[in-house]
Design a protein around this motif. Sequence first.
Motif, PDB file in Angstrom:
ATOM      1  N   SER A   1       2.119   1.908   9.971  1.00 19.91           N
ATOM      2  CA  SER A   1       1.743   3.102  10.933  1.00 19.91           C
ATOM      3  C   SER A   1       0.803   2.349  11.295  1.00 19.91           C
ATOM      4  O   SER A   1      -0.189   1.641  10.250  1.00 19.91           O
ATOM      5  N   TYR A   2       0.383   3.489  12.049  1.00 24.41           N
ATOM      6  CA  TYR A   2      -1.073   2.666  12.675  1.00 24.41           C
ATOM      7  C   TYR A   2      -1.998   2.980  11.443  1.00 24.41           C
ATOM      8  O   TYR A   2      -2.805   1.984  11.388  1.00 24.41           O
ATOM      9  N   HIS A   3      -1.808   4.972  10.660  1.00 23.62           N
ATOM     10  CA  HIS A   3      -2.718   4.646  10.631  1.00 23.62           C
ATOM     11  C   HIS A   3      -3.337   3.577   9.312  1.00 23.62           C
ATOM     12  O   HIS A   3      -3.823   3.335   8.194  1.00 23.62           O
ATOM     13  N   LEU A   4      -1.690   3.680   7.831  1.00 21.79           N
ATOM     14  CA  LEU A   4      -1.785   3.031   6.645  1.00 21.79           C
ATOM     15  C   LEU A   4      -1.945   1.305   7.150  1.00 21.79           C
ATOM     16  O   LEU A   4      -2.923   0.645   6.656  1.00 21.79           O
TER      17      LEU A   4
ATOM     18  N   HIS B   1      -7.976   8.481   7.897  1.00 24.05           N
ATOM     19  CA  HIS B   1      -8.168   6.958   7.077  1.00 24.05           C
ATOM     20  C   HIS B   1      -8.979   7.352   5.380  1.00 24.05           C
ATOM     21  O   HIS B   1      -8.846   6.560   4.992  1.00 24.05           O
ATOM     22  N   ARG B   2     -10.172   8.241   6.130  1.00 21.14           N
ATOM     23  CA  ARG B   2     -11.166   8.349   4.410  1.00 21.14           C
ATOM     24  C   ARG B   2      -9.988   8.796   3.335  1.00 21.14           C
ATOM     25  O   ARG B   2     -10.114   8.322   1.903  1.00 21.14           O
ATOM     26  N   LEU B   3      -8.635   9.503   4.097  1.00 22.10           N
ATOM     27  CA  LEU B   3      -8.426   9.913   2.474  1.00 22.10           C
ATOM     28  C   LEU B   3      -7.909   9.129   2.369  1.00 22.10           C
ATOM     29  O   LEU B   3      -7.268   9.097   0.912  1.00 22.10           O
ATOM     30  N   LEU B   4      -7.172   7.819   2.779  1.00 20.09           N
ATOM     31  CA  LEU B   4      -5.737   6.782   2.337  1.00 20.09           C
ATOM     32  C   LEU B   4      -6.592   6.653   1.653  1.00 20.09           C
ATOM     33  O   LEU B   4      -6.030   5.495   0.703  1.00 20.09           O
ATOM     34  N   GLN B   5      -8.277   5.607   2.181  1.00 17.75           N
ATOM     35  CA  GLN B   5      -8.482   5.215   1.451  1.00 17.75           C
ATOM     36  C   GLN B   5      -9.491   5.329   0.271  1.00 17.75           C
ATOM     37  O   GLN B   5      -9.251   4.276  -0.718  1.00 17.75           O
ATOM     38  N   VAL B   6      -9.082   6.238  -0.174  1.00 16.42           N
ATOM     39  CA  VAL B   6      -9.484   7.236  -1.179  1.00 16.42           C
ATOM     40  C   VAL B   6      -8.423   7.259  -2.865  1.00 16.42           C
ATOM     41  O   VAL B   6      -8.310   6.985  -3.193  1.00 16.42           O
ATOM     42  N   LEU B   7      -6.963   7.573  -1.812  1.00 12.85           N
ATOM     43  CA  LEU B   7      -6.355   7.587  -2.224  1.00 12.85           C
ATOM     44  C   LEU B   7      -5.696   6.007  -3.086  1.00 12.85           C
ATOM     45  O   LEU B   7      -5.056   5.236  -3.858  1.00 12.85           O
ATOM     46  N   LEU B   8      -6.165   5.315  -2.161  1.00 12.41           N
ATOM     47  CA  LEU B   8      -5.807   3.278  -2.254  1.00 12.41           C
ATOM     48  C   LEU B   8      -6.873   2.652  -2.489  1.00 12.41           C
ATOM     49  O   LEU B   8      -6.438   1.340  -3.452  1.00 12.41           O
ATOM     50  N   GLY B   9      -8.080   3.249  -3.403  1.00 12.65           N
ATOM     51  CA  GLY B   9      -9.098   3.007  -4.267  1.00 12.65           C
ATOM     52  C   GLY B   9     -10.194   2.308  -2.822  1.00 12.65           C
ATOM     53  O   GLY B   9     -10.285   0.574  -3.452  1.00 12.65           O
TER      54      GLY B   9
ATOM     55  N   CYS C   1      -4.477  15.698  -0.421  1.00 14.98           N
ATOM     56  CA  CYS C   1      -5.620  16.293  -0.256  1.00 14.98           C
ATOM     57  C   CYS C   1      -6.015  17.665  -1.387  1.00 14.98           C
ATOM     58  O   CYS C   1      -7.259  17.751  -1.934  1.00 14.98           O
ATOM     59  N   GLY C   2      -5.233  17.219  -2.336  1.00 11.64           N
ATOM     60  CA  GLY C   2      -5.602  17.858  -3.936  1.00 11.64           C
ATOM     61  C   GLY C   2      -6.397  17.145  -4.376  1.00 11.64           C
ATOM     62  O   GLY C   2      -6.947  17.679  -5.610  1.00 11.64           O
ATOM     63  N   ARG C   3      -6.424  15.913  -3.642  1.00  6.73           N
ATOM     64  CA  ARG C   3      -7.121  14.908  -5.404  1.00  6.73           C
ATOM     65  C   ARG C   3      -8.401  14.534  -5.177  1.00  6.73           C
ATOM     66  O   ARG C   3      -9.415  14.997  -5.944  1.00  6.73           O
ATOM     67  N   PRO C   4      -8.803  14.100  -3.889  1.00 11.47           N
ATOM     68  CA  PRO C   4      -9.970  13.685  -3.782  1.00 11.47           C
ATOM     69  C   PRO C   4     -11.229  14.867  -3.255  1.00 11.47           C
ATOM     70  O   PRO C   4     -10.356  15.575  -2.459  1.00 11.47           O
ATOM     71  N   ALA C   5     -11.809  15.480  -3.651  1.00 14.52           N
ATOM     72  CA  ALA C   5     -13.335  16.442  -3.273  1.00 14.52           C
ATOM     73  C   ALA C   5     -14.093  15.686  -2.660  1.00 14.52           C
ATOM     74  O   ALA C   5     -14.346  14.770  -2.582  1.00 14.52           O
TER      75      ALA C   5
ATOM     76  N   ALA D   1       1.062  -0.683  -0.402  1.00  7.74           N
ATOM     77  CA  ALA D   1       0.031  -0.141  -0.008  1.00  7.74           C
ATOM     78  C   ALA D   1       0.559   0.999  -0.098  1.00  7.74           C
ATOM     79  O   ALA D   1       0.291   1.741  -0.646  1.00  7.74           O
ATOM     80  N   LEU D   2       2.417   1.045   0.852  1.00  5.49           N
ATOM     81  CA  LEU D   2       2.894   2.470   0.456  1.00  5.49           C
ATOM     82  C   LEU D   2       3.042   2.805  -0.536  1.00  5.49           C
ATOM     83  O   LEU D   2       3.368   3.522  -0.834  1.00  5.49           O
ATOM     84  N   ASP D   3       4.004   1.246  -1.071  1.00  2.91           N
ATOM     85  CA  ASP D   3       4.668   1.776  -2.383  1.00  2.91           C
ATOM     86  C   ASP D   3       3.917   2.193  -4.100  1.00  2.91           C
ATOM     87  O   ASP D   3       3.489   2.702  -4.562  1.00  2.91           O
ATOM     88  N   ARG D   4       2.172   1.817  -3.670  1.00  2.00           N
ATOM     89  CA  ARG D   4       1.111   2.670  -4.377  1.00  2.00           C
ATOM     90  C   ARG D   4       0.786   4.334  -3.926  1.00  2.00           C
ATOM     91  O   ARG D   4       1.097   5.169  -4.632  1.00  2.00           O
ATOM     92  N   LEU D   5       1.346   4.373  -2.517  1.00  4.05           N
ATOM     93  CA  LEU D   5       1.372   6.340  -1.998  1.00  4.05           C
ATOM     94  C   LEU D   5       2.468   6.566  -2.941  1.00  4.05           C
ATOM     95  O   LEU D   5       2.195   8.276  -3.053  1.00  4.05           O
ATOM     96  N   SER D   6       3.533   5.771  -2.009  1.00  5.65           N
ATOM     97  CA  SER D   6       4.856   6.509  -3.220  1.00  5.65           C
ATOM     98  C   SER D   6       4.895   6.409  -4.689  1.00  5.65           C
ATOM     99  O   SER D   6       5.466   7.523  -5.123  1.00  5.65           O
TER     100      SER D   6
END
Length: 289
Positions: free
Chosen positions: A202-205, A232-240, A160-164, A85-90
């Motif tokens: 980390s806890y969040h990830l 958590h919601r931001l990471l969910q959106v970024l990771l689909g 934060c620039g990504r999900p509206a 998951a970290l690699d996807r965010l990277s």
Amino acid sequence: MPPVFRFAPSPNGHLHLGHAYSALLNFDRARETGGRLLLRIEDIDATRCRTEYETAIYEDLAWLGIAWETPVRRQSEHFGEYRAALDRLSALGLVYPAFESRAEIARLIAAREADGPWPRDPDGAPLYPGDARSLSAEERERLIVSGAPYALRLDMAAACGRPAGLTWNELGEGGDGERGIVPARPEAWGDVILARKEIPTSYHLSVVVDDALQGVSEIVRGHDLFYATAVHRLLQVLLGLPAPVYRHHPLIRDEAGRKLSKSSRSTGLRELRAAGVAPAAIRQLVGLG
Ligand code: GLU
């Protein structure tokens, strides 16, 4: 599909009345809805977690009359999934290494505070004050190869620039009575840590990855994590990943109104059990009689 609930303690101490309340609420919700209850052991931090506490968690929950599905997911056995998951965010360009030590961060904050208050996150901790985000690729590489310790941080402004219109569905209640569709403001947390050199998550990830992998549909947990839900919601959106619904519950407090701690003896489940308190009386004590 039946709803899926989870209780997710960290084995870094013994359970107290606050944990009992959270676990019983999850158990009751699962029973009322014909849902499933999972137990997850959040043991990513090997320096603080101990197997004897994990064993005690199983004993204390069983004593309370709680039943959960097996196998239990232990986060320390899933670092590869968090890494992916970290690699996807990277790969999205949203993660950078920051090399400041805690002492350097404290010095930077003190220097910034000379010009006025430095912003704090919803837990009251100062936001990351450094500028590691602007280090060159060569400088990052040089520091990593030199063996310097680092934290991998989320570039919050870019993320934060990504999900509206990021929101979540709150079935419980926030600190200011928020419920229903609540706006998520992850930017209030600054560039949160997603992993460290020595702990590749980390806890969040890991909480976000696990809730999705385990199909958790309703997250019942303490009020203290209400604002973290924005991250958590931001990471969910970024990771689909899908969005569960959330039900944050009030915290059980001691007579002085303080949050319970894992070391407070008077409210520990082991101590109460040793003193002859029955599981039904624990339910009464946390207001679930
Ligand atoms: N492991 C966390 C704790 O013990 C709870 C995580 C969660 O419910 O999201 O506080």
